[in-house]
Design an enzyme around this catalytic site. Structure first.
Site, PDB file in Angstrom:
ATOM      1  N   HIS A   2     -26.853 -17.828  25.212  1.00  0.00           N
ATOM      2  CA  HIS A   2     -25.790 -17.738  26.214  1.00  0.00           C
ATOM      3  C   HIS A   2     -25.098 -19.075  26.467  1.00  0.00           C
ATOM      4  CE1 HIS A   2     -27.428 -13.831  26.771  1.00  0.00           C
ATOM      5  NE2 HIS A   2     -26.741 -13.573  27.859  1.00  0.00           N
ATOM      6  N   GLU A  45     -16.422  -6.146  25.063  1.00  0.00           N
ATOM      7  CA  GLU A  45     -15.545  -7.319  25.033  1.00  0.00           C
ATOM      8  C   GLU A  45     -14.426  -7.183  24.004  1.00  0.00           C
ATOM      9  OE1 GLU A  45     -18.831  -7.487  25.110  1.00  0.00           O
ATOM     10  OE2 GLU A  45     -19.371  -8.737  26.817  1.00  0.00           O
ATOM     11  N   HIS A  98       0.832  -1.211   0.000  1.00  0.00           N
ATOM     12  CA  HIS A  98       0.000   0.000   0.000  1.00  0.00           C
ATOM     13  C   HIS A  98       0.862   1.253   0.000  1.00  0.00           C
ATOM     14  CE1 HIS A  98      -3.807  -2.129   0.665  1.00  0.00           C
ATOM     15  NE2 HIS A  98      -3.074  -2.973   1.370  1.00  0.00           N
ATOM     16  N   HIS A 101      -4.482   4.066  -2.830  1.00  0.00           N
ATOM     17  CA  HIS A 101      -4.472   3.232  -1.640  1.00  0.00           C
ATOM     18  C   HIS A 101      -3.533   2.022  -1.757  1.00  0.00           C
ATOM     19  CE1 HIS A 101      -6.231   1.433   1.926  1.00  0.00           C
ATOM     20  NE2 HIS A 101      -5.978   0.323   1.284  1.00  0.00           N
TER      21      HIS A 101
HETATM   22  C1  LIG Z   1     -10.789  -5.412   9.808  1.00  0.00           C
HETATM   23  C2  LIG Z   1     -10.314  -5.105   8.418  1.00  0.00           C
HETATM   24  N1  LIG Z   1     -11.187  -5.022   7.421  1.00  0.00           N
HETATM   25  C3  LIG Z   1     -10.774  -4.771   6.164  1.00  0.00           C
HETATM   26  C4  LIG Z   1      -9.440  -4.624   5.890  1.00  0.00           C
HETATM   27  C5  LIG Z   1      -8.963  -4.413   4.466  1.00  0.00           C
HETATM   28  N2  LIG Z   1      -8.500  -3.023   4.294  1.00  0.00           N
HETATM   29  C6  LIG Z   1      -7.221  -2.694   4.365  1.00  0.00           C
HETATM   30  S1  LIG Z   1      -6.951  -1.065   4.223  1.00  0.00           S
HETATM   31  C7  LIG Z   1      -8.602  -0.767   4.003  1.00  0.00           C
HETATM   32  C8  LIG Z   1      -9.113   0.643   3.818  1.00  0.00           C
HETATM   33  C9  LIG Z   1      -8.599   1.509   4.878  1.00  0.00           C
HETATM   34  O1  LIG Z   1      -8.923   2.830   4.667  1.00  0.00           O
HETATM   35  P1  LIG Z   1      -8.134   3.920   5.470  1.00  0.00           P
HETATM   36  O2  LIG Z   1      -8.014   3.540   6.880  1.00  0.00           O
HETATM   37  O3  LIG Z   1      -8.732   5.229   5.178  1.00  0.00           O
HETATM   38  O4  LIG Z   1      -6.671   3.824   4.901  1.00  0.00           O
HETATM   39  P2  LIG Z   1      -6.074   4.652   3.684  1.00  0.00           P
HETATM   40  O5  LIG Z   1      -7.067   4.526   2.577  1.00  0.00           O
HETATM   41  O6  LIG Z   1      -5.931   6.025   4.152  1.00  0.00           O
HETATM   42  O7  LIG Z   1      -4.786   3.975   3.400  1.00  0.00           O
HETATM   43  C10 LIG Z   1      -9.323  -1.938   4.061  1.00  0.00           C
HETATM   44  C11 LIG Z   1     -10.784  -2.017   3.906  1.00  0.00           C
HETATM   45  C12 LIG Z   1      -8.548  -4.730   6.979  1.00  0.00           C
HETATM   46  N3  LIG Z   1      -7.239  -4.607   6.821  1.00  0.00           N
HETATM   47  N4  LIG Z   1      -9.011  -4.933   8.222  1.00  0.00           N
END
Ligand SMILES: Cc1ncc(C[n+]2csc(CCOP(=O)(O)OP(=O)(O)O)c2C)c(N)n1
Length: 660
Positions: A473, A411, A30, A265
């Site tokens: 539960h 939790e 990324h 991204h």
């Molecule tokens: C729990 C989770 N869901 C989905 C992803 C896949 N994922 C990685 S980065 C991203 C988008 C993140 O957006 P942002 O935090 O704004 O990061 P930026 O675009 O600024 O790099 C997703 C959906 C992940 N890493 N973790």
């Protein structure tokens, strides 16, 4: 000393170059955050943070957590420039087999990486946990004469982290607990993965965090002077609140073709990199770092070293003045526990008839005395989980030394916070809820297992024996579902003495988490098995609870509250029957083959296993010729004893299956 924006701008450019080249070489990764937050990285690593690359686990370092772990090249680039043992060769090996620069940051793999992050939002919870641990450390170890802990915890979440519920739980907790040693720097770039963030979020994040109890600042994340001024204001705030800095950035800044859009991204920008590197003023040489930038960081390290040595002097003076306190701290850091832990737990009366959650409560008290770094918490269920450390009080803003944390009904947040406390490396965290809500904790439990954190989960109400609360539960698949997580020990003790063994096994483990599954309902104490056998048998995961007299004909395996049924059935069945108690399958599978064969001789293939839960995992122990008695359906709302009988979890059923 003023901020040297000239050289730090150059460092930011070169950090961008490293991220571009690494993602290009890997053809994966990324680019967005490492490019967008480059100036923030320059200010933090080049000026604002206290750290020392040659002692990456220095106990009073500022902790920097990249919650937006997909931007891992941000960390690796800056750790390299800062002088950590993250050589350029490893940057070139980004995301390759056996490199120390994995796709997402992994704790223990790379010096300077504080937490394993990537599942978004977790890092925020971890940071809150580190802030809790920092406050506890200040309260328990600083003295009037000496301050040895005064570091900050800085966390960089993105939009994704803040959309995740776990971050909301943790932030609400941090605000309530007034954790003013916590600084979140929100990389706010209006972009998530699929699209512009406005497609999925329209909240006012500033107002949201103000409502949680944070001070909120907004800054242009590309203006280094402003970033530093805002950071310093947050660091020195006297409001007693955690700090939230909204750092407005352009994702992918440096690759104009994609900057500011969701294309920045991932690695889509890679095809423009060669031309854009030039425009940034980078030479053709890939993975380029100028001598000037290396020299700047070498000088900066000298300043950091001077501060570190001053701290070391304070530490030595503190240690000399407080040898007992120092011994507690140093043994906590080494995660030592007394060797005689088991013998510190009084033997339970032979006529005791209590639930293992109650036994756990009684076992916990002497252990808490023996292990002063052990702390606990509960997700608003102390009244049921019974894991309050009675010799101490609540942890709160008035009493930072308290060893009992009231997490509220959070939790997932709790478990991410427990991980943060464990990452911090001083305290031994434990936390409690109902076992069925392990599903609300699972992402954090998985990460604790991956990162080898010795967290202890004290999860009660472990089967349909819960009774009247009904199937919502009553765990049936939960225990087996947890057992499949690598490096997680799940221990389901059968009576109070096995409970003693389970707690000691958990505390003695330093390379991974342990989950204790305890009953709500009372259980008979299993006096037919010697106390030491029950206690010590747990550490091996399985042991012979009742040996056959004469030739071995059949083996009954049982765990937790079902061991009583196996023993009762064996009594009815007579001589050739062996009963094996299996409180922890993972521990048993770690024993050498000789021990495993001794407990479960391969020649004996007539085997029956019983557990009040799904049957799948037990076939590995009973084999194709064996039979498993379990519950492959959801439970029932009725008194627990009646549900057990209705679903066939009885000694009679065991005897019947054996005869068959
Ligand atoms: C729990 C989770 N869901 C989905 C992803 C896949 N994922 C990685 S980065 C991203 C988008 C993140 O957006 P942002 O935090 O704004 O990061 P930026 O675009 O600024 O790099 C997703 C959906 C992940 N890493 N973790």
């Amino acid at each position: 000393m003023a901020l040297n924006t000239k050289i730090l701008s150059q460092a930011a450019t070169e950090a961008r170059g490293l991220a571009m080249d690494a993602v290009q070489a890997a053809a994966s990764g990324h680019l967005g955050l490492p490019l967008g937050a480059a100036e923030v990285g320059a200010v933090l690593f080049g000026y604002a943070l206290s750290y020392l690359p040659e002692d990456p686990r220095w106990i009073n370092r500022d902790r920097l957590i990249l919650s937006a772990g997909h931007g891992s090249m941000f960390l690796y680039g800056w750790l390299h420039l800062a002088g950590y043992d993250v050589p350029l060769d490893q940057i070139k090996q980004f995301r390759q087999l056996h490199s120390i620069t994995p796709g997402h940051p992994e704790f223990g793999e790379t010096p300077g990486v504080e937490c394993t992050t990537g599942p978004l939002g977790q890092g925020v919870g971890n940071a809150v946990g580190m802030a809790v641990a920092g406050k506890m450390a200040e309260a328990r170890f600083n003295t009037k004469g000496h301050t040895i802990f005064d570091h900050k915890v800085i966390c960089i979440p993105g939009d994704g982290c803040l959309q995740e519920g776990v971050a909301a739980e943790a932030a609400a907790f941090a605000g309530h607990q007034k954790l003013d040693n916590l600084i979140l720097i929100y990389d706010s770039n209006d972009v998530t993965l699929d699209a512009m963030a406005k497609l999925t979020q329209s909240e006012d994040t500033a107002e949201r965090f103000r409502a949680y109890g944070f001070d909120v600042h907004v800054v242009n994340g590309h203006d280094m002077e402003a970033v530093l001024a805002t950071y310093e204001a947050a660091k020195h705030a006297t409001t007693g609140k955690p700090q939230f800095i909204i750092s407005r950035t352009i994702i992918g800044k440096g690759i104009p073709e994609v900057a500011g859009t969701n294309k920045a991204h991932g690695e889509a920008g890679v095809k423009f990199v060669d031309a854009d590197r030039k425009a940034l003023g980078l030479p053709d040489q890939k993975f380029y770092v100028s001598k000037e930038v290396y020299d700047y960081f070498a000088e900066h390290r000298a300043i950091l070293k001077k501060r570190y040595l001053e701290w070391q002097e304070t530490y030595n003076a503190w240690k000399q003045a407080n040898p007992e306190l120092a011994a507690v701290l140093e043994s906590g850091i080494k995660r030592e526990v007394p060797k005689d832990l088991l013998s510190r737990i009084p033997v339970f009366p032979q006529d005791s008839k209590i639930a293992t959650r109650k036994a756990g409560s009684e076992v916990l008290q002497p252990l808490a005395e023996a292990v002063p770094m052990l702390i606990g918490g509960s997700a608003d269920l102390y009244g049921s989980t019974l894991n309050y450390i009675q010799s101490d009080k609540d942890f709160n803003s008035e009493n930072r030394a308290g060893r009992n944390i009231r997490f509220g009904i959070r939790e997932h947040g709790m478990c991410a916070i427990l991980n943060g406390i464990a990452y911090e490396g001083i305290f031994r965290p434990s936390g409690a809820t109902f076992l069925v809500f392990a599903d609300y904790c699972r992402p954090s439990i998985r990460l604790a297992s991956l990162a080898k954190l010795p967290v202890i989960y004290i999860f009660t109400h472990d089967s349909v024996g819960v009774g009247e609360d009904g199937p919502t539960h009553q765990p049936v698949e939960t225990v087996s579902g947890l057992r499949v997580i690598p490096n997680l020990d799940v221990i389901r003790p059968a009576d109070p003495e096995e409970t003693a063994g389970a707690f000691v096994a958990a505390l003695s483990r330093t390379d991974g988490p342990t989950l204790l599954a305890l009953t709500r309902q009372t259980l008979p104490i299993l006096n037919d098995i010697p106390v030491q056998t029950r206690r010590e048998g747990v550490s091996k995961g399985a042991y012979i609870a009742r040996k056959e007299t004469g030739a071995l004909d059949i083996i009954i395996l049982a765990t937790g509250s079902e061991l009583q049924h196996a023993l009762n059935a064996a009594k009815q069945l007579g001589n050739g029957v062996r009963v094996v108690s299996v409180p922890c399958t993972e521990r048993f599978l770690r024993q050498d083959q000789e021990y495993r064969d001794e407990v479960l001789p391969p020649v004996c293939r007539k085997r029956v296993a019983i557990e009040a839960g799904v049957t799948n995992l037990w076939y590995q122990f009973v084999g194709l010729d064996g039979k498993v008695i379990g519950i492959d359906r959801f439970g029932l709302s009725a008194p627990g004893g009646k549900v057990m009988v209705e679903l066939g979890i009885t000694a009679e059923r065991v005897a019947e299956e054996v005869r068959r």
